[in-house]
Design a protein around this motif. Structure first.
Motif: not given
Lengths: 337, 337
Positions: A118-125, A199-204, A289-304
């Motif tokens: 339900d949280r991810a908005g997907v149906s179990i079919v 579930a990361l689909n919302g943030m993605v 944008r990630m940081k504004r999402h609840p699942l991204g508050s600790d987001a960081s650029i870690i490399g390149e």
């Protein structure tokens, strides 16, 4: 002799897993469009793209701080679809139960699956239930497969990393693996580490909608951790990467348990993290944008991405050295998902 | 106490399986489009129908006369798609391996999967491999999920049986279950019974192309056998059925082993059989077409839909009596698929 049998490490997601896949499983099953080492296969049907993925879950213990095998199974498959840029549409559930398993525990697990879906908005079919005699399985194993659709024309793939791309992660590493391991080792009362299972689909979807053209790779660092996942991407895109140890988000408690158990957090599984490879000029926008999402508050650029070719991953360590990062060898944490 | 735990019978495909599904699994996971008790769910996306199904395979022994867990897993999922009238498009493979499992056996099983997929004309596009420690699983469990597409507008469902429909089966019953059981009991050298494990999509496509409008129900009588499957259809369509024992195709050897083991072939699993409900005026054409297909040479009309309502299945026995046919109670043959 050992080379003739399956080892625990063949399920690690690391080097042995890749060898088994490349030496036996893919060549035998293939001659067909293999998933190309992305988290989900992308099929084209009547001009429409369709994503399809499968994962089995054998985590031990089945209940752990922050989740259980049920929501893990839903989130994991939802995330695999999200990692190719797809919108999760439908999930199937295959249960293998051990005779004698508690119906109460089953009910709790199923309820978690429903809530996660339900949280991810997907149906179990679709579903299937098998039961094996006592001692022939360990309580419950769950397979979830999923179908996703595409609402855009973007091509997101582990093969698309480009020189200059920034590597962004949405938060702290190793939380899931250490939460499971602490519970298994009876350390959970001494720590407050909770799995990042989500579930990361919302943030993605947010990121793709706003900056899709600048996002080249999405991958969730599950089995084998951030290290193994980055090495996979480096090889798949044929580029070399540099990580900065001082920018890796890491909880003190996770660091502590890793020290006690002799684990490297870079190789510990995550279940609610995504590695995003974004063009340099968009990277800070994506990060914000990630940081504004609840699942991204600790987001960081870690490399390149530093160079074409090589398939190498190196890490600038805290003391200023360069360390080569390879795939997980063997199995440091069996049955983590 | 027993009511609080999972029993082997909950995996039988019979009465206990249905109770677990109806009392716990469907109400908990649902509020979503449940598969409506058909073999595959049918989703509608952008006006196009898509079939989606999942099955886990835990058969013991993993190699049996006529097949192994690998081709069984492919054929089973292909058949589930065919049973809603879909053309199988892609299959995923989820492996759960026990530490110490033979790589040679794995290679044989994977090769069988590939061959079965090639024969059925379906691609294996996604996969996952997990390994659990020794004693935590029994060698190998396989999940296959599948996606199918529709090339017609027909509505094939277990809910569509109509009064007057003839019930046709494409050959002898119980071959798969008895082949597996004979191997497990060490009786295989005394019999030449071979599993009927095969992909039915080719034959089904022929039937639908030529007589699709007259075909109302397709279902493969796997776990629980012909008896349980017909009872499911009778309930789902809310009709009553009559079977004729003298028209049931049954090999003498299967009958013999059933007698030795105390089994009723009507409840024994098949893996290459389909029950077709066809309008009376088309039934003989369908039967003749089936007989011309290699998988249908022993096809027979075995009964008909006699009345609306009731959800009853009865069998006219060889001695002229009428016997009520119910779903499998308990579990007569664990781990048959």
């Amino acid at each position: 002799m050992d080379s003739d049998i399956i080892l625990l490490g063949h399920g690690s997601g690391g080097k042995l897993s890749h060898q088994l896949l490349e030496d036996l499983i893919i060549p035998t099953l293939s001659g067909v469009p293999v998933a190309g080492q992305n988290d989900a296969a992308v099929l084209v049907q009547n001009g429409e793209r369709l994503a399809f993925t499968t994962d089995s879950y054998v985590v031990d213990p089945i209940f752990f701080p922050g989740g259980n095998i049920g929501d893990l199974a839903i989130n994991g498959t939802v995330n695999d679809l999200a990692m190719v840029g797809a919108t999760p549409l439908a999930v199937s559930v295959g249960l293998i139960l051990e005779e004698g398993f508690s119906k109460g525990d089953l009910a709790r697990i199923l309820a978690s699956m429903r809530e996660a879906a339900d949280r991810a908005g997907v149906s179990i079919v679709a579903g299937d239930t098998k039961v094996v005699p006592r001692g022939k399985a360990d309580r419950i194993f769950i397979n979830t497969s999923g179908i996703g659709i595409f609402t855009h024309q973007l091509d997101i793939s582990g093969a698309n990393a480009q020189v200059g791309d920034k590597i962004i992660i949405n938060g702290t590493i190793g939380d899931h693996g250490i939460a499971v391991m602490a519970k298994r080792e009876g350390l959970e009362l001494e720590t407050d580490i909770v799995s990042d299972c989500s579930a990361l689909n919302g943030m993605v979807a947010d990121l793709l909608r706003e900056d899709g053209c600048s996002i080249h790779v999405l991958r969730d660092p599950t089995r084998g951790g951030v290290a193994t996942t980055l090495k996979e991407i480096a090889l798949q895109s044929d580029v070399s990467l540099t990580l900065h140890e001082d920018s890796l988000p890491l909880k003190g408690a996770v660091k502590g348990v890793c020290a006690v158990l002799g684990l490297d957090p870079l190789y510990v599984a995550n279940e609610g993290k995504v590695l995003v490879f974004a063009a340099a000029d968009a990277a800070h926008r994506v990060l914000e944008r990630m940081k504004r999402h609840p699942l991204g508050s600790d987001a960081s650029i870690i490399g390149e991405v530093t160079a074409e070719g090589g398939g190498r991953v190196q890490m600038e360590t805290l003391v200023g050295g360069l360390r080569a990062v390879e795939m997980l060898a063997g199995e440091q944490l069996p049955r983590i998902c």
